[in-house]
Design a protein around this motif. Structure first.
Motif, mmCIF file in Angstrom:
data_model
loop_
_atom_site.group_PDB
_atom_site.id
_atom_site.type_symbol
_atom_site.label_atom_id
_atom_site.label_comp_id
_atom_site.label_asym_id
_atom_site.label_seq_id
_atom_site.Cartn_x
_atom_site.Cartn_y
_atom_site.Cartn_z
ATOM 1 N N GLY A 293 1.089 -1.154 -0.217
ATOM 2 C CA GLY A 293 0.402 -0.190 0.238
ATOM 3 C C GLY A 293 0.365 1.423 0.316
ATOM 4 N N ALA A 294 2.062 1.008 -0.432
ATOM 5 C CA ALA A 294 2.622 2.566 -0.424
ATOM 6 C C ALA A 294 3.398 2.088 -1.394
ATOM 7 C CB ALA A 294 4.004 1.966 0.407
ATOM 8 N N SER A 295 3.784 3.607 -2.329
ATOM 9 C CA SER A 295 4.405 3.978 -3.386
ATOM 10 C C SER A 295 5.503 5.161 -3.404
ATOM 11 C CB SER A 295 3.380 5.000 -4.227
ATOM 12 O OG SER A 295 2.050 4.734 -4.252
ATOM 13 N N VAL A 296 6.602 4.486 -4.137
ATOM 14 C CA VAL A 296 7.918 5.227 -4.132
ATOM 15 C C VAL A 296 8.021 6.027 -4.984
ATOM 16 C CG1 VAL A 296 10.313 5.156 -5.867
ATOM 17 C CG2 VAL A 296 9.143 2.459 -4.094
ATOM 18 N N GLN A 297 8.462 7.362 -3.688
ATOM 19 C CA GLN A 297 8.407 9.098 -5.150
ATOM 20 C C GLN A 297 8.851 8.681 -5.788
ATOM 21 O OE1 GLN A 297 9.908 11.805 -1.093
ATOM 22 N NE2 GLN A 297 8.262 10.048 0.166
ATOM 23 N N LYS A 298 8.413 9.552 -6.877
ATOM 24 C CA LYS A 298 9.161 10.319 -8.036
ATOM 25 C C LYS A 298 9.783 11.238 -8.171
ATOM 26 C CE LYS A 298 7.443 12.556 -12.397
ATOM 27 N NZ LYS A 298 6.398 12.633 -13.178
ATOM 28 N N GLY A 299 10.787 10.137 -9.038
ATOM 29 C CA GLY A 299 12.707 10.413 -8.788
ATOM 30 C C GLY A 299 13.682 10.071 -8.135
ATOM 31 N N GLU A 300 12.831 9.060 -7.669
ATOM 32 C CA GLU A 300 13.904 7.782 -6.182
ATOM 33 C C GLU A 300 14.353 7.255 -7.176
ATOM 34 O OE1 GLU A 300 14.396 9.349 -3.197
ATOM 35 O OE2 GLU A 300 12.826 10.080 -2.779
ATOM 36 N N HIS A 301 15.624 7.437 -7.123
ATOM 37 C CA HIS A 301 16.514 5.761 -7.839
ATOM 38 C C HIS A 301 17.052 4.715 -7.026
ATOM 39 C CE1 HIS A 301 17.759 9.040 -11.100
ATOM 40 N NE2 HIS A 301 17.829 9.731 -9.550
ATOM 41 N N ALA A 302 16.891 3.794 -8.037
ATOM 42 C CA ALA A 302 16.606 2.237 -7.061
ATOM 43 C C ALA A 302 18.191 2.365 -6.719
ATOM 44 C CB ALA A 302 16.048 1.263 -7.856
ATOM 45 N N LEU A 303 18.212 1.363 -5.790
ATOM 46 C CA LEU A 303 19.471 0.751 -5.043
ATOM 47 C C LEU A 303 20.005 0.138 -5.776
ATOM 48 C CD1 LEU A 303 18.810 0.959 -0.322
ATOM 49 C CD2 LEU A 303 20.525 2.767 -2.717
ATOM 50 N N LYS A 304 20.514 -1.073 -6.430
ATOM 51 C CA LYS A 304 21.074 -2.448 -6.539
ATOM 52 C C LYS A 304 21.335 -3.480 -5.602
ATOM 53 C CE LYS A 304 20.540 -0.641 -11.103
ATOM 54 N NZ LYS A 304 19.244 -1.427 -11.742
ATOM 55 N N ILE A 305 20.764 -4.881 -5.899
ATOM 56 C CA ILE A 305 21.758 -5.721 -4.913
ATOM 57 C C ILE A 305 21.507 -7.345 -5.890
ATOM 58 C CG2 ILE A 305 20.293 -4.843 -3.059
ATOM 59 C CD1 ILE A 305 18.487 -7.667 -2.628
ATOM 60 N N PHE A 306 21.891 -8.060 -5.138
ATOM 61 C CA PHE A 306 22.103 -9.520 -6.125
ATOM 62 C C PHE A 306 20.887 -10.117 -5.496
ATOM 63 C CE2 PHE A 306 26.807 -8.228 -5.841
ATOM 64 C CZ PHE A 306 26.898 -8.487 -6.962
ATOM 65 N N ALA A 307 20.223 -10.796 -6.810
ATOM 66 C CA ALA A 307 18.968 -12.109 -6.507
ATOM 67 C C ALA A 307 19.793 -12.813 -7.465
ATOM 68 C CB ALA A 307 17.936 -11.351 -7.092
ATOM 69 N N PRO A 308 18.970 -14.257 -6.730
ATOM 70 C CA PRO A 308 18.932 -14.926 -7.004
ATOM 71 C C PRO A 308 18.628 -15.917 -8.219
ATOM 72 C CG PRO A 308 18.250 -15.412 -5.027
ATOM 73 C CD PRO A 308 18.186 -13.900 -5.306
ATOM 74 N N GLN A 309 19.023 -16.393 -9.289
ATOM 75 C CA GLN A 309 18.400 -16.476 -10.590
ATOM 76 C C GLN A 309 18.456 -18.547 -10.515
ATOM 77 O OE1 GLN A 309 21.242 -15.019 -13.708
ATOM 78 N NE2 GLN A 309 19.395 -14.967 -14.512
ATOM 79 N N THR A 310 17.064 -18.763 -10.237
ATOM 80 C CA THR A 310 16.287 -20.252 -10.016
ATOM 81 C C THR A 310 16.625 -21.168 -11.329
ATOM 82 O OG1 THR A 310 15.188 -19.716 -9.527
ATOM 83 C CG2 THR A 310 16.180 -19.867 -7.809
ATOM 84 N N SER A 311 16.429 -22.365 -11.656
ATOM 85 C CA SER A 311 16.153 -23.091 -11.965
ATOM 86 C C SER A 311 15.932 -24.638 -12.098
ATOM 87 C CB SER A 311 17.232 -23.844 -12.874
ATOM 88 O OG SER A 311 17.238 -24.610 -14.031
ATOM 89 N N LYS A 312 14.383 -24.226 -12.535
ATOM 90 C CA LYS A 312 13.245 -24.809 -11.750
ATOM 91 C C LYS A 312 13.642 -26.688 -13.098
ATOM 92 C CE LYS A 312 9.385 -22.699 -10.227
ATOM 93 N NZ LYS A 312 8.257 -22.397 -9.980
ATOM 94 N N THR A 313 13.852 -27.652 -12.646
ATOM 95 C CA THR A 313 13.707 -29.060 -13.260
ATOM 96 C C THR A 313 13.020 -30.150 -12.379
ATOM 97 O OG1 THR A 313 16.273 -29.486 -11.958
ATOM 98 C CG2 THR A 313 16.524 -28.342 -13.751
ATOM 99 N N ILE A 314 12.502 -30.832 -13.175
ATOM 100 C CA ILE A 314 11.527 -32.237 -13.429
ATOM 101 C C ILE A 314 12.160 -33.298 -13.526
ATOM 102 C CG2 ILE A 314 9.945 -33.528 -14.040
ATOM 103 C CD1 ILE A 314 8.332 -30.847 -14.152
ATOM 104 N N ARG A 315 12.723 -34.499 -12.758
ATOM 105 C CA ARG A 315 12.846 -36.279 -13.338
ATOM 106 C C ARG A 315 11.915 -36.207 -14.021
ATOM 107 N NH1 ARG A 315 16.763 -38.927 -9.570
ATOM 108 N NH2 ARG A 315 19.193 -38.248 -10.481
ATOM 109 N N GLY A 316 12.135 -36.833 -14.897
ATOM 110 C CA GLY A 316 11.564 -37.502 -16.123
ATOM 111 C C GLY A 316 11.151 -38.526 -15.742
ATOM 112 N N GLU A 317 10.272 -39.093 -16.006
ATOM 113 C CA GLU A 317 10.323 -41.491 -16.351
ATOM 114 C C GLU A 317 11.510 -41.886 -16.320
ATOM 115 O OE1 GLU A 317 8.348 -39.039 -18.033
ATOM 116 O OE2 GLU A 317 5.919 -39.819 -16.640
ATOM 117 N N ASP A 318 12.522 -41.843 -16.779
ATOM 118 C CA ASP A 318 13.472 -42.288 -17.491
ATOM 119 C C ASP A 318 14.782 -41.655 -16.523
ATOM 120 O OD1 ASP A 318 13.928 -39.341 -18.524
ATOM 121 O OD2 ASP A 318 14.211 -39.773 -20.557
ATOM 122 N N GLY A 319 14.346 -40.671 -15.320
ATOM 123 C CA GLY A 319 15.583 -40.493 -14.807
ATOM 124 C C GLY A 319 16.310 -39.131 -15.248
ATOM 125 N N LYS A 320 16.360 -38.474 -15.877
ATOM 126 C CA LYS A 320 16.917 -37.765 -16.617
ATOM 127 C C LYS A 320 16.189 -36.455 -15.845
ATOM 128 C CE LYS A 320 19.147 -39.410 -21.083
ATOM 129 N NZ LYS A 320 19.355 -39.863 -21.956
#
Length: 196
Positions: free
Chosen positions: A80-107
């Motif tokens: 329910g808050a708004s970032v004020q116009k003209g404000e500059h963002a801070l930069k941080i690191f965020a993880p990039q994830t990968s989703k995988t499923i093990r198929g019926e063949d095991g791969k």
């Protein structure tokens, strides 16, 4: 009003940005551990961001030393808050994830290439699935002071805020001496660069 268009950055530009922020972390970590008072100040600041990695805590402090609580633009909107116009963002690191499923063949199959049936089986638990961190990317966050909220409204956003770390000069010196005794000179820098 004309719509703003954004140019997609090249991999080289992205790498240059990540490298620059990595160098900023190293410089800041050296600065923040130079004296007992500096270390105390850093620990006090870090107590405000217990869910962030050491690397991101140092990045936040180096970009906004008075930061009180950060979140993404969308998260502030959800609250329910708004970032004020003209404000500059801070930069941080965020993880990039990968989703995988093990198929019926095991791969292992990337989630995006799995069939609807395989996705349904993974959701029901019939097929094994996992999500893992494969890298990090830079993301934008804003401090609560950059929003339209008044200071008396901050506690409702951060109800479980830890109590400030309070220590006098003597305790700060003891803490700093202990830090030097336990840690090798570059340990904090190493922690900043390797912590997730």
């Amino acid at each position: 009003m004309a719509k703003t268009t954004y140019k997609r950055r090249t991999p080289e530009e992205i790498k240059a940005q990540v490298d620059a922020y990595g160098e900023q972390i190293v410089r800041a970590a050296r600065e923040y551990t130079a004296t007992p008072e500096d270390l105390h100040s850093l620990l006090d600041f870090m107590a405000q961001f217990p869910t962030y990695s050491v690397r991101n805590q140092v990045l936040i402090k180096s970009q906004s030393p008075g930061a009180q609580g950060v979140a993404s633009f969308r998260r502030f909107q959800d609250l329910g808050a708004s970032v004020q116009k003209g404000e500059h963002a801070l930069k941080i690191f965020a993880p990039q994830t990968s989703k995988t499923i093990r198929g019926e063949d095991g791969k292992w199959i990337p989630y995006s290439k799995a069939t609807v049936e395989q996705k349904a089986k993974a959701k029901s638990g019939a097929l094994q699935h996992r999500e893992r961190v494969v890298g990090y990317r830079m993301v934008n966050v804003f401090d609560v002071t950059q929003t339209d909220l008044s200071p008396d409204e901050y506690p409702k956003l951060y109800p479980n805020r830890p109590i400030n770390f309070v220590a006098d000069e003597q305790r700060s010196q003891i803490l700093y001496d202990a830090w030097l005794t336990i840690q090798s000179p570059g340990a904090f820098l190493f922690l900043c660069m390797t912590a997730t």
